[in-house]
Design a protein around this motif. Sequence first.
Motif, PDB file in Angstrom:
ATOM      1  N   LYS A 489     -86.428 -30.422 -25.586  1.00  0.00           N
ATOM      2  CA  LYS A 489     -86.872 -29.021 -25.116  1.00  0.00           C
ATOM      3  C   LYS A 489     -86.324 -29.122 -23.257  1.00  0.00           C
ATOM      4  CE  LYS A 489     -91.175 -28.499 -27.450  1.00  0.00           C
ATOM      5  NZ  LYS A 489     -92.510 -28.371 -27.572  1.00  0.00           N
ATOM      6  N   GLY A 490     -85.660 -27.576 -23.121  1.00  0.00           N
ATOM      7  CA  GLY A 490     -85.108 -27.621 -21.963  1.00  0.00           C
ATOM      8  C   GLY A 490     -83.542 -27.669 -21.928  1.00  0.00           C
ATOM      9  N   TYR A 491     -83.017 -28.636 -22.667  1.00  0.00           N
ATOM     10  CA  TYR A 491     -81.536 -28.688 -22.927  1.00  0.00           C
ATOM     11  C   TYR A 491     -81.126 -27.858 -24.256  1.00  0.00           C
ATOM     12  CZ  TYR A 491     -82.340 -32.579 -20.015  1.00  0.00           C
ATOM     13  OH  TYR A 491     -82.645 -33.329 -18.763  1.00  0.00           O
ATOM     14  N   GLY A 492     -80.006 -27.633 -23.980  1.00  0.00           N
ATOM     15  CA  GLY A 492     -79.232 -26.728 -25.367  1.00  0.00           C
ATOM     16  C   GLY A 492     -78.708 -27.476 -26.519  1.00  0.00           C
ATOM     17  N   SER A 493     -78.216 -27.239 -27.622  1.00  0.00           N
ATOM     18  CA  SER A 493     -78.241 -28.171 -28.728  1.00  0.00           C
ATOM     19  C   SER A 493     -76.621 -28.059 -28.954  1.00  0.00           C
ATOM     20  CB  SER A 493     -78.711 -27.563 -29.967  1.00  0.00           C
ATOM     21  OG  SER A 493     -80.115 -27.607 -29.770  1.00  0.00           O
ATOM     22  N   ALA A 494     -75.975 -29.238 -29.511  1.00  0.00           N
ATOM     23  CA  ALA A 494     -74.681 -29.496 -29.748  1.00  0.00           C
ATOM     24  C   ALA A 494     -74.342 -28.498 -30.857  1.00  0.00           C
ATOM     25  CB  ALA A 494     -74.187 -30.695 -30.062  1.00  0.00           C
ATOM     26  N   LYS A 495     -73.270 -27.681 -30.756  1.00  0.00           N
ATOM     27  CA  LYS A 495     -72.967 -26.765 -31.963  1.00  0.00           C
ATOM     28  C   LYS A 495     -72.346 -27.729 -33.057  1.00  0.00           C
ATOM     29  CE  LYS A 495     -72.146 -22.516 -29.190  1.00  0.00           C
ATOM     30  NZ  LYS A 495     -71.026 -21.550 -29.068  1.00  0.00           N
ATOM     31  N   ARG A 496     -72.878 -27.598 -34.091  1.00  0.00           N
ATOM     32  CA  ARG A 496     -72.328 -28.493 -35.168  1.00  0.00           C
ATOM     33  C   ARG A 496     -70.874 -28.431 -35.463  1.00  0.00           C
ATOM     34  NH1 ARG A 496     -77.060 -29.992 -39.147  1.00  0.00           N
ATOM     35  NH2 ARG A 496     -75.237 -30.216 -40.709  1.00  0.00           N
ATOM     36  N   ASP A 497     -70.148 -29.638 -35.423  1.00  0.00           N
ATOM     37  CA  ASP A 497     -68.940 -29.567 -35.936  1.00  0.00           C
ATOM     38  C   ASP A 497     -67.807 -28.926 -35.036  1.00  0.00           C
ATOM     39  OD1 ASP A 497     -69.680 -30.842 -38.261  1.00  0.00           O
ATOM     40  OD2 ASP A 497     -69.886 -28.846 -39.114  1.00  0.00           O
ATOM     41  N   SER A 498     -68.439 -28.534 -33.484  1.00  0.00           N
ATOM     42  CA  SER A 498     -67.629 -27.913 -32.899  1.00  0.00           C
ATOM     43  C   SER A 498     -66.776 -28.727 -31.792  1.00  0.00           C
ATOM     44  CB  SER A 498     -68.345 -26.932 -31.972  1.00  0.00           C
ATOM     45  OG  SER A 498     -69.418 -27.619 -31.165  1.00  0.00           O
ATOM     46  N   GLU A 499     -67.485 -29.886 -31.662  1.00  0.00           N
ATOM     47  CA  GLU A 499     -66.502 -30.892 -30.630  1.00  0.00           C
ATOM     48  C   GLU A 499     -66.931 -32.116 -31.138  1.00  0.00           C
ATOM     49  OE1 GLU A 499     -66.948 -32.144 -25.866  1.00  0.00           O
ATOM     50  OE2 GLU A 499     -68.913 -31.270 -26.990  1.00  0.00           O
ATOM     51  N   ILE A 500     -65.720 -32.901 -31.191  1.00  0.00           N
ATOM     52  CA  ILE A 500     -65.650 -34.204 -31.434  1.00  0.00           C
ATOM     53  C   ILE A 500     -65.588 -34.854 -29.997  1.00  0.00           C
ATOM     54  CG2 ILE A 500     -64.473 -36.182 -32.490  1.00  0.00           C
ATOM     55  CD1 ILE A 500     -65.824 -34.581 -34.428  1.00  0.00           C
ATOM     56  N   LEU A 501     -66.261 -35.824 -29.546  1.00  0.00           N
ATOM     57  CA  LEU A 501     -66.362 -36.165 -28.194  1.00  0.00           C
ATOM     58  C   LEU A 501     -65.213 -37.200 -27.745  1.00  0.00           C
ATOM     59  CD1 LEU A 501     -70.294 -37.277 -27.650  1.00  0.00           C
ATOM     60  CD2 LEU A 501     -69.003 -35.056 -26.917  1.00  0.00           C
ATOM     61  N   ASN A 502     -64.629 -37.159 -26.852  1.00  0.00           N
ATOM     62  CA  ASN A 502     -63.407 -37.778 -26.475  1.00  0.00           C
ATOM     63  C   ASN A 502     -64.002 -39.225 -25.984  1.00  0.00           C
ATOM     64  OD1 ASN A 502     -60.971 -38.969 -25.222  1.00  0.00           O
ATOM     65  ND2 ASN A 502     -60.421 -37.210 -24.419  1.00  0.00           N
ATOM     66  N   PRO A 503     -63.637 -40.311 -26.597  1.00  0.00           N
ATOM     67  CA  PRO A 503     -64.134 -41.493 -25.991  1.00  0.00           C
ATOM     68  C   PRO A 503     -63.551 -42.053 -24.633  1.00  0.00           C
ATOM     69  CG  PRO A 503     -62.355 -41.931 -27.963  1.00  0.00           C
ATOM     70  CD  PRO A 503     -62.681 -40.301 -27.872  1.00  0.00           C
ATOM     71  N   LYS A 504     -62.405 -41.345 -24.188  1.00  0.00           N
ATOM     72  CA  LYS A 504     -61.946 -41.511 -22.968  1.00  0.00           C
ATOM     73  C   LYS A 504     -62.987 -41.199 -21.646  1.00  0.00           C
ATOM     74  CE  LYS A 504     -57.054 -42.184 -24.193  1.00  0.00           C
ATOM     75  NZ  LYS A 504     -55.765 -41.730 -23.938  1.00  0.00           N
ATOM     76  N   GLN A 505     -63.672 -39.857 -22.183  1.00  0.00           N
ATOM     77  CA  GLN A 505     -64.343 -39.452 -21.194  1.00  0.00           C
ATOM     78  C   GLN A 505     -65.801 -40.131 -21.189  1.00  0.00           C
ATOM     79  OE1 GLN A 505     -64.286 -35.286 -22.220  1.00  0.00           O
ATOM     80  NE2 GLN A 505     -62.181 -35.166 -21.456  1.00  0.00           N
ATOM     81  N   LYS A 506     -65.953 -40.911 -22.124  1.00  0.00           N
ATOM     82  CA  LYS A 506     -67.323 -41.763 -22.157  1.00  0.00           C
ATOM     83  C   LYS A 506     -68.831 -40.823 -21.923  1.00  0.00           C
ATOM     84  CE  LYS A 506     -64.963 -45.768 -20.140  1.00  0.00           C
ATOM     85  NZ  LYS A 506     -65.002 -46.940 -19.445  1.00  0.00           N
ATOM     86  N   VAL A 507     -68.669 -39.751 -22.784  1.00  0.00           N
ATOM     87  CA  VAL A 507     -69.770 -38.563 -22.412  1.00  0.00           C
ATOM     88  C   VAL A 507     -71.360 -39.603 -23.107  1.00  0.00           C
ATOM     89  CG1 VAL A 507     -70.754 -36.454 -23.244  1.00  0.00           C
ATOM     90  CG2 VAL A 507     -68.299 -36.591 -22.540  1.00  0.00           C
ATOM     91  N   PHE A 508     -70.814 -39.932 -24.492  1.00  0.00           N
ATOM     92  CA  PHE A 508     -72.020 -40.500 -24.974  1.00  0.00           C
ATOM     93  C   PHE A 508     -72.546 -41.608 -24.235  1.00  0.00           C
ATOM     94  CE2 PHE A 508     -74.098 -43.429 -27.935  1.00  0.00           C
ATOM     95  CZ  PHE A 508     -75.232 -42.819 -28.282  1.00  0.00           C
ATOM     96  N   ASP A 509     -71.583 -42.708 -23.566  1.00  0.00           N
ATOM     97  CA  ASP A 509     -72.097 -43.792 -22.871  1.00  0.00           C
ATOM     98  C   ASP A 509     -72.898 -43.223 -21.559  1.00  0.00           C
ATOM     99  OD1 ASP A 509     -70.704 -45.300 -24.542  1.00  0.00           O
ATOM    100  OD2 ASP A 509     -68.951 -45.495 -23.244  1.00  0.00           O
ATOM    101  N   GLN A 510     -72.504 -42.192 -20.976  1.00  0.00           N
ATOM    102  CA  GLN A 510     -73.284 -41.691 -19.886  1.00  0.00           C
ATOM    103  C   GLN A 510     -74.625 -40.957 -20.299  1.00  0.00           C
ATOM    104  OE1 GLN A 510     -71.048 -39.387 -17.005  1.00  0.00           O
ATOM    105  NE2 GLN A 510     -69.195 -39.641 -18.226  1.00  0.00           N
ATOM    106  N   VAL A 511     -74.611 -40.355 -21.400  1.00  0.00           N
ATOM    107  CA  VAL A 511     -75.967 -39.926 -21.876  1.00  0.00           C
ATOM    108  C   VAL A 511     -76.830 -41.013 -22.384  1.00  0.00           C
ATOM    109  CG1 VAL A 511     -77.109 -38.638 -23.755  1.00  0.00           C
ATOM    110  CG2 VAL A 511     -75.034 -37.679 -22.777  1.00  0.00           C
ATOM    111  N   ALA A 512     -76.347 -42.072 -23.031  1.00  0.00           N
ATOM    112  CA  ALA A 512     -77.096 -43.125 -23.581  1.00  0.00           C
ATOM    113  C   ALA A 512     -77.862 -43.921 -22.463  1.00  0.00           C
ATOM    114  CB  ALA A 512     -76.122 -44.091 -24.304  1.00  0.00           C
TER     115      ALA A 512
END
Length: 548
Positions: A489-512
């Motif tokens: 709640k309070g955050y948007g949702s990822a659009k299904r199949d719209s973005e494969i995260l670039n591992p070099k940008q470490k988006v998931f690592d930062q979120v985790a």
Amino acid sequence: MSMNGITMTPEKKYELITRNLQEVLGEEEILNILKERDLKLYWGTAPTGKPHIGYFVPMSKIADFLSAGVEVTVLLADIHAFLDNMKAPLELVNHRTKYYEVLIKTVLESIGVPIDKLKFVVGSTYQLTKEYNMDNYRLCATVTEHDAKKAGAEVVKQIESPLLSGLLYPGLQALDEEYLKVDAQFGGVDQRKIFVFAEKYLPHLGYKKRAHLMNPMVPGLAGSKMSSSDPDSKIDLLDDEATVTRKLKKAFCEEGNVTDNGVLSFIKSVLFPLGSLNGQTPKFVINRPEKFGGEAIYTDYQSLEDDFREKKVHPGDLKNSASEAINKLLDPIRKKWASDPELSKLTSRAYPEPGSKITKKKESKKHNQPPKGSNTPTELPVDVSRIDVRVAKIIKAENHPKNPKSYVSTVDVGDASGNPRTVVSGLASHIPLEQLQGRHVVAVCNLKPARLQGIESSAMLLAASSSDGQLELLDPPEGSEIGEQVIWKGYGSAKRDSEILNPKQKVFDQVAESLRVNEEGVAVFKDVPFETSKGVVTVKTLKEGTIR
């Protein structure tokens, strides 16, 4: 030059200068200089987020440098702070620069370092001159876009559409070595690519190559890199005693695990080096009841690490003892801030509360969209709105043919194609194979597929782990549909199949770094629960753990 009245040879100076470092580039050059005169060195810091206890690592080395007669310059890199994808807006840079200078001086004073031997320089005092800018243009005419981007990959904030400012950052840091007239630059090992960049390109401008000294990075409390931008990964220098104790209690500190252990790393990188300043014998005390072994005193780090690895020291006792030592270290800094109202005002100006006039202005700029048809890049948020997390079901799980610690699972994540995905997970040491068959789980579905031990894995199962090594898979609420997206709640949702995260940008690592299980066993992102239409995501028994 002497330390405690003892004259040091060039070799002894070099030993003191380089002790506890992870890597040195240009050892021979440093030794040659020391045979003729004292070394000139600079350490730079960009005034962005609030400084944390990781700053004691460079501070303890600065103490060593000064004891070895090094002429040390501290660069307050205000221009760099702004250029790093606007981590610090111009309206706040000046206040934060002053805040950093006062706080760094206070930290050094608190560990007995005479600051009159230090030189503080604000970057904008020379980086805006005609000569410096002309050299920057000369550098830009020499450096390739590939090399500039590669050099800043570990330091400059990575975003979906990189700004030109991030490409300039490594070149400016290289030029600082020439304009500060130093022999060497000191920094974290995360800056190695920038240091190598400087060694390659400064000679192209006719300037000499400098030496580089690198200290190890202290992991955050969750086991990943300590970051000023993530309050859950670090302890601020002005955190009160109760906050320090609470954060240490939640820190990842698995029994017997001496890798990616932020508590042990801080003891090794800060407490022992500080304890040995001025020739003293370092000491770290484990305080515990007699029935659990009583007080244990360690005068060298390796003995402590060995006992922790062999489970002679319990994580709880290590955390409690580290908490006492850190609070003792921070107490002089907190007292100075509490005794001077002007310092509290400076803190408020440098880091205004959310909702203040300057914060609203910053947020307005951050979220403003470019005009239709504009090519201006927009920065995508680094939060759970980028992560496609779904309810999934393990159809079949079996042992990995090449790795006994891993399972290979066939998982239905609700893809439109109807085809299941193959997922490799390192769960074999924690969860019996039969408990995975037909189980409902929570999976991250927009990571880039990766080959793990020879098998391509196309999703990741989320699990929680406690400080004592217990591990459990996240459980979606009963009745949740396979393929249903998890929301916050309070955050948007990822659009299904719209973005494969670039591992070099470490988006998931930062979120985790902000994913955890709270004291009620509920999975949360920054205290916001994981939810489906049927309720919140939980774990069966674990309380207060990290999620990966």
